[in-house]
Design a protein around this motif. Structure first.
Motif, PDB file in Angstrom:
ATOM      1  N   PHE A  61      23.290  13.080 -13.550  1.00  0.00           N
ATOM      2  CA  PHE A  61      22.957  12.113 -12.492  1.00  0.00           C
ATOM      3  C   PHE A  61      21.518  11.619 -12.638  1.00  0.00           C
ATOM      4  CE2 PHE A  61      26.133  12.465  -8.877  1.00  0.00           C
ATOM      5  CZ  PHE A  61      27.102  13.130  -9.614  1.00  0.00           C
ATOM      6  N   SER A 104      20.220   9.858 -10.111  1.00  0.00           N
ATOM      7  CA  SER A 104      19.782   9.878  -8.719  1.00  0.00           C
ATOM      8  C   SER A 104      20.913  10.526  -7.934  1.00  0.00           C
ATOM      9  CB  SER A 104      19.522   8.453  -8.222  1.00  0.00           C
ATOM     10  OG  SER A 104      19.182   8.474  -6.854  1.00  0.00           O
ATOM     11  N   GLN A 105      20.653  10.822  -6.690  1.00  0.00           N
ATOM     12  CA  GLN A 105      21.726  11.368  -5.868  1.00  0.00           C
ATOM     13  C   GLN A 105      21.826  10.512  -4.629  1.00  0.00           C
ATOM     14  OE1 GLN A 105      24.248  12.769  -5.417  1.00  0.00           O
ATOM     15  NE2 GLN A 105      24.402  13.653  -3.410  1.00  0.00           N
ATOM     16  N   PRO A 123      28.426  15.058  -3.950  1.00  0.00           N
ATOM     17  CA  PRO A 123      28.483  14.657  -5.361  1.00  0.00           C
ATOM     18  C   PRO A 123      29.737  15.054  -6.147  1.00  0.00           C
ATOM     19  CG  PRO A 123      27.144  16.626  -5.137  1.00  0.00           C
ATOM     20  CD  PRO A 123      27.606  16.269  -3.762  1.00  0.00           C
ATOM     21  N   ARG A 142      19.246  14.260 -17.104  1.00  0.00           N
ATOM     22  CA  ARG A 142      19.685  12.924 -16.697  1.00  0.00           C
ATOM     23  C   ARG A 142      20.133  12.073 -17.897  1.00  0.00           C
ATOM     24  NH1 ARG A 142      15.146   8.975 -15.546  1.00  0.00           N
ATOM     25  NH2 ARG A 142      16.071   8.894 -13.495  1.00  0.00           N
ATOM     26  N   GLY A 149      26.643  18.383 -12.792  1.00  0.00           N
ATOM     27  CA  GLY A 149      25.763  17.553 -11.972  1.00  0.00           C
ATOM     28  C   GLY A 149      24.484  17.136 -12.696  1.00  0.00           C
ATOM     29  N   GLU A 161      19.016   9.558   0.245  1.00  0.00           N
ATOM     30  CA  GLU A 161      18.837   9.522  -1.209  1.00  0.00           C
ATOM     31  C   GLU A 161      17.358   9.646  -1.535  1.00  0.00           C
ATOM     32  OE1 GLU A 161      20.752   6.306  -3.185  1.00  0.00           O
ATOM     33  OE2 GLU A 161      19.805   6.747  -5.104  1.00  0.00           O
ATOM     34  N   HIS A 194      22.653  19.564  -2.437  1.00  0.00           N
ATOM     35  CA  HIS A 194      23.176  18.554  -3.351  1.00  0.00           C
ATOM     36  C   HIS A 194      22.149  18.137  -4.392  1.00  0.00           C
ATOM     37  CE1 HIS A 194      26.369  17.266  -0.147  1.00  0.00           C
ATOM     38  NE2 HIS A 194      26.659  18.408  -0.737  1.00  0.00           N
ATOM     39  N   GLU A 195      21.379  19.086  -4.889  1.00  0.00           N
ATOM     40  CA  GLU A 195      20.416  18.759  -5.931  1.00  0.00           C
ATOM     41  C   GLU A 195      21.155  18.475  -7.233  1.00  0.00           C
ATOM     42  OE1 GLU A 195      19.908  21.177  -3.780  1.00  0.00           O
ATOM     43  OE2 GLU A 195      18.177  20.324  -2.746  1.00  0.00           O
ATOM     44  N   LEU A 196      20.719  17.422  -7.909  1.00  0.00           N
ATOM     45  CA  LEU A 196      21.398  17.009  -9.143  1.00  0.00           C
ATOM     46  C   LEU A 196      20.354  16.543 -10.143  1.00  0.00           C
ATOM     47  CD1 LEU A 196      24.057  14.904  -7.275  1.00  0.00           C
ATOM     48  CD2 LEU A 196      24.599  16.933  -8.627  1.00  0.00           C
TER      49      LEU A 196
END
Ligand SMILES: Cc1cc2nc3c(=O)[nH]c(=O)nc-3n(C[C@H](O)[C@H](O)[C@H](O)COP(=O)(O)OP(=O)(O)OC[C@H]3O[C@@H](n4cnc5c(N)ncnc54)[C@H](O)[C@@H]3O)c2cc1C
Length: 237
Positions: free
Chosen positions: A205, A207-208, A213, A175, A202, A92, A169-171
């Motif tokens: 989010f 944070s990831q 996800p 936000r 996505g 993370e 998995h970029e998110l």
């Protein structure tokens, strides 16, 4: 090394998942990571059997025994087949003020719409986390009686951390949060500035976590849809 041929050789590869195991421990980075472990007696890849020619004659990196051609190379193909284990650590990232996107003041897409410009920076948290991964991978290999095939990456290289944006998995970006100063959406994935604009992907989010996800994206989208339906019923939208 030197294991016997099996009837199912080449049929598949193994893939193991090791969840984070150090929750609530005092470490020099927050949150955690998981490890994806690969290997096994899978079908050799295109080319030269996964690079065995590069280590042929080295006894798995332990001592030079000569070879690299002819019989030695053939023997080593048999010897090393299925003897490699690979580790991928996925952790993370803690959001930081240097990682954000904005409208590019100059660049537009082919329809004339301003393009996004991304800014991205790892912090010590991520470097420490990756160092922990690298130490752990090597400790596991040692415990299994194996030999690490690559040197411990240096601090200067960020302990081998990938470039930002390389993994899949970029998110975030739009936000969610309570304050319009530091977030785009409220807790219902509704834009602070435009009441009938919702983001159901996505983007919300904050944070990831180290996990994949998509289930959370779906759950958030469902929650957002229910909120929209409810607000419509009440005449609020
Ligand atoms: C190779 C790979 C493997 C993955 N494997 C997994 C997995 O096993 N499990 C898991 O949970 N997650 C996985 N992920 C991550 C997951 O796919 C993403 O997190 C998820 O798809 C993100 O959803 P999204 O709706 O936010 O964005 P996207 O799915 O990227 O959707 C964005 C959409 O916007 C469109 N778009 C972009 N610009 C414009 C524009 N200007 N106008 C109109 N449309 C536009 C794009 O064409 C795209 O359709 C994987 C990702 C990759 C790349």
């Amino acid at each position: 090394m030197d294991s016997l041929p099996h009837n199912e050789d080449g049929a598949s590869g193994s893939h193991l998942y090791m969840p984070w195991w150090l929750d609530n421990r005092k470490l020099d980075f927050p949150r955690g990571y998981h490890i994806e472990i690969g290997g096994g007696r899978r079908m050799p890849g295109f080319g030269t059997l996964g690079g065995v020619h590069l280590i042929s004659g080295t006894n798995g990196g332990r001592q030079i025994v000569g070879g690299g051609y002819g019989k030695q190379l053939k023997d080593d193909y048999r010897r090393f087949y299925g003897a490699f284990v690979s580790f991928a650590g996925r952790g993370e990232m803690i959001p930081n003020a240097d990682s954000y996107c904005e409208l590019d003041p100059a660049v537009v897409d082919r329809w004339g719409i301003p393009a996004l410009r991304f800014h991205f920076k790892w912090t010590e948290y991520e470097f420490q986390q990756v160092k922990h991964m690298q130490d752990t991978f090597r400790a596991i290999i040692k415990e299994m009686g194996g030999t690490p095939m690559s040197a411990m990456p240096s601090k200067e290289s960020g302990y081998g951390i990938e470039a930002g944006g390389r993994i899949i998995h970029e998110l975030g970006v739009t936000r969610m949060g309570n304050s319009p100063r530091s977030s785009v959406l409220n807790g219902h994935c509704q834009a602070h500035d435009v009441k009938n604009l919702f983001v159901a992907d996505g983007g919300p989010f904050v944070s990831q976590a180290d996990k994949n996800p998509t289930w959370t994206i779906l759950a958030l989208a469902m929650r957002t849809s229910e909120y929209i339906a409810d607000a419509r019923r009440k005449g609020e939208l």
